[in-house]
Write a protein that holds these residues in place. Sequence first.
Motif, PDB file in Angstrom:
ATOM      1  N   LYS A  34      -1.307  17.936 -23.994  1.00  0.00           N
ATOM      2  CA  LYS A  34      -2.494  17.149 -24.301  1.00  0.00           C
ATOM      3  C   LYS A  34      -3.551  17.360 -23.224  1.00  0.00           C
ATOM      4  CE  LYS A  34       0.176  13.453 -26.412  1.00  0.00           C
ATOM      5  NZ  LYS A  34       0.589  12.074 -26.275  1.00  0.00           N
ATOM      6  N   LYS A  35      -4.793  17.105 -23.591  1.00  0.00           N
ATOM      7  CA  LYS A  35      -5.880  17.197 -22.613  1.00  0.00           C
ATOM      8  C   LYS A  35      -5.775  16.040 -21.642  1.00  0.00           C
ATOM      9  CE  LYS A  35      -9.329  19.891 -24.799  1.00  0.00           C
ATOM     10  NZ  LYS A  35     -10.689  20.207 -24.556  1.00  0.00           N
ATOM     11  N   ALA A  36      -6.303  16.254 -20.449  1.00  0.00           N
ATOM     12  CA  ALA A  36      -6.249  15.251 -19.386  1.00  0.00           C
ATOM     13  C   ALA A  36      -7.107  14.053 -19.724  1.00  0.00           C
ATOM     14  CB  ALA A  36      -6.724  15.852 -18.071  1.00  0.00           C
ATOM     15  N   ALA A  37      -6.565  12.895 -19.456  1.00  0.00           N
ATOM     16  CA  ALA A  37      -7.353  11.661 -19.551  1.00  0.00           C
ATOM     17  C   ALA A  37      -7.964  11.403 -18.186  1.00  0.00           C
ATOM     18  CB  ALA A  37      -6.444  10.506 -19.950  1.00  0.00           C
ATOM     19  N   GLN A  38      -9.164  10.971 -18.176  1.00  0.00           N
ATOM     20  CA  GLN A  38      -9.825  10.683 -16.916  1.00  0.00           C
ATOM     21  C   GLN A  38      -9.576   9.230 -16.542  1.00  0.00           C
ATOM     22  OE1 GLN A  38     -11.397  12.998 -15.071  1.00  0.00           O
ATOM     23  NE2 GLN A  38     -10.681  14.426 -16.617  1.00  0.00           N
ATOM     24  N   PRO A  39      -9.352   8.965 -15.243  1.00  0.00           N
ATOM     25  CA  PRO A  39      -9.236   7.580 -14.844  1.00  0.00           C
ATOM     26  C   PRO A  39     -10.546   6.864 -15.113  1.00  0.00           C
ATOM     27  CG  PRO A  39      -9.095   9.060 -12.939  1.00  0.00           C
ATOM     28  CD  PRO A  39      -9.220   9.888 -14.165  1.00  0.00           C
ATOM     29  N   SER A  40     -10.467   5.548 -15.256  1.00  0.00           N
ATOM     30  CA  SER A  40     -11.682   4.805 -15.536  1.00  0.00           C
ATOM     31  C   SER A  40     -12.740   5.117 -14.498  1.00  0.00           C
ATOM     32  CB  SER A  40     -11.438   3.310 -15.562  1.00  0.00           C
ATOM     33  OG  SER A  40     -10.152   2.961 -15.260  1.00  0.00           O
ATOM     34  N   SER A  41     -13.930   5.340 -14.995  1.00  0.00           N
ATOM     35  CA  SER A  41     -14.998   5.692 -14.072  1.00  0.00           C
ATOM     36  C   SER A  41     -15.470   4.452 -13.336  1.00  0.00           C
ATOM     37  CB  SER A  41     -16.157   6.325 -14.833  1.00  0.00           C
ATOM     38  OG  SER A  41     -16.691   5.397 -15.743  1.00  0.00           O
ATOM     39  N   THR A  42     -15.914   4.696 -12.126  1.00  0.00           N
ATOM     40  CA  THR A  42     -16.451   3.606 -11.335  1.00  0.00           C
ATOM     41  C   THR A  42     -17.825   3.999 -10.861  1.00  0.00           C
ATOM     42  OG1 THR A  42     -15.432   4.501  -9.364  1.00  0.00           O
ATOM     43  CG2 THR A  42     -14.195   2.801 -10.534  1.00  0.00           C
ATOM     44  N   SER A  43     -18.673   3.038 -10.747  1.00  0.00           N
ATOM     45  CA  SER A  43     -20.022   3.319 -10.274  1.00  0.00           C
ATOM     46  C   SER A  43     -20.000   3.440  -8.763  1.00  0.00           C
ATOM     47  CB  SER A  43     -20.946   2.185 -10.708  1.00  0.00           C
ATOM     48  OG  SER A  43     -20.591   1.007 -10.026  1.00  0.00           O
ATOM     49  N   PRO A  44     -21.020   4.066  -8.179  1.00  0.00           N
ATOM     50  CA  PRO A  44     -21.071   4.199  -6.732  1.00  0.00           C
ATOM     51  C   PRO A  44     -21.052   2.847  -6.025  1.00  0.00           C
ATOM     52  CG  PRO A  44     -22.757   5.576  -7.764  1.00  0.00           C
ATOM     53  CD  PRO A  44     -22.120   4.749  -8.833  1.00  0.00           C
ATOM     54  N   SER A  45     -21.492   1.814  -6.720  1.00  0.00           N
ATOM     55  CA  SER A  45     -21.519   0.491  -6.096  1.00  0.00           C
ATOM     56  C   SER A  45     -20.206  -0.268  -6.292  1.00  0.00           C
ATOM     57  CB  SER A  45     -22.684  -0.322  -6.664  1.00  0.00           C
ATOM     58  OG  SER A  45     -22.473  -0.525  -8.046  1.00  0.00           O
ATOM     59  N   ALA A  46     -19.194   0.394  -6.873  1.00  0.00           N
ATOM     60  CA  ALA A  46     -17.916  -0.263  -7.117  1.00  0.00           C
ATOM     61  C   ALA A  46     -17.257  -0.661  -5.796  1.00  0.00           C
ATOM     62  CB  ALA A  46     -16.989   0.663  -7.897  1.00  0.00           C
ATOM     63  N   ALA A  47     -16.376  -1.614  -5.891  1.00  0.00           N
ATOM     64  CA  ALA A  47     -15.688  -2.128  -4.705  1.00  0.00           C
ATOM     65  C   ALA A  47     -14.804  -1.060  -4.073  1.00  0.00           C
ATOM     66  CB  ALA A  47     -14.833  -3.327  -5.106  1.00  0.00           C
ATOM     67  N   ILE A  48     -14.601  -1.196  -2.784  1.00  0.00           N
ATOM     68  CA  ILE A  48     -13.698  -0.307  -2.056  1.00  0.00           C
ATOM     69  C   ILE A  48     -12.281  -0.616  -2.533  1.00  0.00           C
ATOM     70  CG2 ILE A  48     -12.727   0.210   0.215  1.00  0.00           C
ATOM     71  CD1 ILE A  48     -15.470  -0.491   1.383  1.00  0.00           C
ATOM     72  N   PRO A  49     -11.509   0.401  -2.869  1.00  0.00           N
ATOM     73  CA  PRO A  49     -10.134   0.153  -3.311  1.00  0.00           C
ATOM     74  C   PRO A  49      -9.352  -0.657  -2.263  1.00  0.00           C
ATOM     75  CG  PRO A  49     -10.759   2.406  -3.747  1.00  0.00           C
ATOM     76  CD  PRO A  49     -11.856   1.809  -2.911  1.00  0.00           C
ATOM     77  N   ILE A  50      -8.548  -1.567  -2.715  1.00  0.00           N
ATOM     78  CA  ILE A  50      -7.832  -2.506  -1.867  1.00  0.00           C
ATOM     79  C   ILE A  50      -6.974  -1.803  -0.818  1.00  0.00           C
ATOM     80  CG2 ILE A  50      -6.162  -4.412  -1.874  1.00  0.00           C
ATOM     81  CD1 ILE A  50      -9.034  -4.826  -3.255  1.00  0.00           C
ATOM     82  N   THR A  51      -6.306  -0.748  -1.199  1.00  0.00           N
ATOM     83  CA  THR A  51      -5.388  -0.073  -0.278  1.00  0.00           C
ATOM     84  C   THR A  51      -6.093   0.834   0.726  1.00  0.00           C
ATOM     85  OG1 THR A  51      -5.081   1.730  -1.861  1.00  0.00           O
ATOM     86  CG2 THR A  51      -3.489  -0.102  -1.952  1.00  0.00           C
ATOM     87  N   GLN A  52      -7.341   1.195   0.469  1.00  0.00           N
ATOM     88  CA  GLN A  52      -8.008   2.219   1.263  1.00  0.00           C
ATOM     89  C   GLN A  52      -8.139   1.885   2.757  1.00  0.00           C
ATOM     90  OE1 GLN A  52     -11.671   3.622  -0.402  1.00  0.00           O
ATOM     91  NE2 GLN A  52     -11.933   5.183   1.160  1.00  0.00           N
ATOM     92  N   PRO A  53      -8.615   0.703   3.164  1.00  0.00           N
ATOM     93  CA  PRO A  53      -8.750   0.452   4.608  1.00  0.00           C
ATOM     94  C   PRO A  53      -7.418   0.552   5.364  1.00  0.00           C
ATOM     95  CG  PRO A  53     -10.015  -1.163   3.354  1.00  0.00           C
ATOM     96  CD  PRO A  53      -9.183  -0.404   2.372  1.00  0.00           C
ATOM     97  N   ALA A  54      -6.381  -0.016   4.801  1.00  0.00           N
ATOM     98  CA  ALA A  54      -5.071   0.031   5.463  1.00  0.00           C
ATOM     99  C   ALA A  54      -4.527   1.457   5.497  1.00  0.00           C
ATOM    100  CB  ALA A  54      -4.086  -0.900   4.760  1.00  0.00           C
ATOM    101  N   MET A  55      -4.666   2.172   4.396  1.00  0.00           N
ATOM    102  CA  MET A  55      -4.137   3.526   4.344  1.00  0.00           C
ATOM    103  C   MET A  55      -4.915   4.483   5.243  1.00  0.00           C
ATOM    104  SD  MET A  55      -1.360   3.474   2.781  1.00  0.00           S
ATOM    105  CE  MET A  55      -1.073   5.230   2.857  1.00  0.00           C
ATOM    106  N   MET A  56      -6.213   4.277   5.369  1.00  0.00           N
ATOM    107  CA  MET A  56      -6.992   5.135   6.271  1.00  0.00           C
ATOM    108  C   MET A  56      -6.510   4.953   7.708  1.00  0.00           C
ATOM    109  SD  MET A  56     -10.858   4.972   4.733  1.00  0.00           S
ATOM    110  CE  MET A  56     -11.527   5.923   6.082  1.00  0.00           C
ATOM    111  N   ALA A  57      -6.313   3.703   8.121  1.00  0.00           N
ATOM    112  CA  ALA A  57      -5.816   3.432   9.474  1.00  0.00           C
ATOM    113  C   ALA A  57      -4.412   4.008   9.641  1.00  0.00           C
ATOM    114  CB  ALA A  57      -5.825   1.931   9.755  1.00  0.00           C
ATOM    115  N   TRP A  58      -3.571   3.875   8.624  1.00  0.00           N
ATOM    116  CA  TRP A  58      -2.201   4.387   8.675  1.00  0.00           C
ATOM    117  C   TRP A  58      -2.205   5.906   8.852  1.00  0.00           C
ATOM    118  CZ3 TRP A  58       2.400   2.374   9.437  1.00  0.00           C
ATOM    119  CH2 TRP A  58       3.528   3.142   9.145  1.00  0.00           C
TER     120      TRP A  58
END
Length: 182
Positions: A34-58
């Motif tokens: 099957k063709k790839a499904a795209q994850p839901s699009s987010t606008s540039p003003s969308a919230a920072i993903p919850i895991t990102q700050p912790a994972m960046m520090a990790w």
Amino acid sequence: MANAQIYLLATKSMKTMTMCAALGALLLFAGCGKKAAQPSSTSPSAAIPITQPAMMAWQQGDKTTAVSRFLEADWSARPLFTPDSALSLTESQWQALSRGERATKSGEMLSQLDAFKLLAVEVAHAGSDAVLKNDIVEARKCFTSLKQCGMALHSAQCLELVQLVGGAIQRRADAELAKIQP
């Protein structure tokens, strides 16, 4: 004792991941193209993903900041992962990927999930250390955050493998919280 339990949790999660990876590999070879499904699009003003700050520090090797960011996270907010991460896909989006795309994303997904599990183990260590120091408030904060994280990952919007990890994190947090309840 707590370290042994954390090790067992990590080992069980790794065994589950290995089994899921093997199942994923089997599905890759039996895929329907099957063709790839795209994850839901987010606008540039969308919230920072919850895991990102912790994972960046990790990923930068700053365990203290990573744990702190994990504890500060609002686990009821969304998105959990960056839109370009394989972990942000739903199970139906994953199944809609071609065999080649799943093969490419499998390694990325397992690597990201391994790093996230190690961070969760570090948060559990922080909670156990707080218990040893008789800082029950800090211990509750650590284990409650782990429970909320586990609940967020155990959502039907997450990949089944992510849900399994979330369930394991949640069960561990529940067990630790039960030990420190008055």
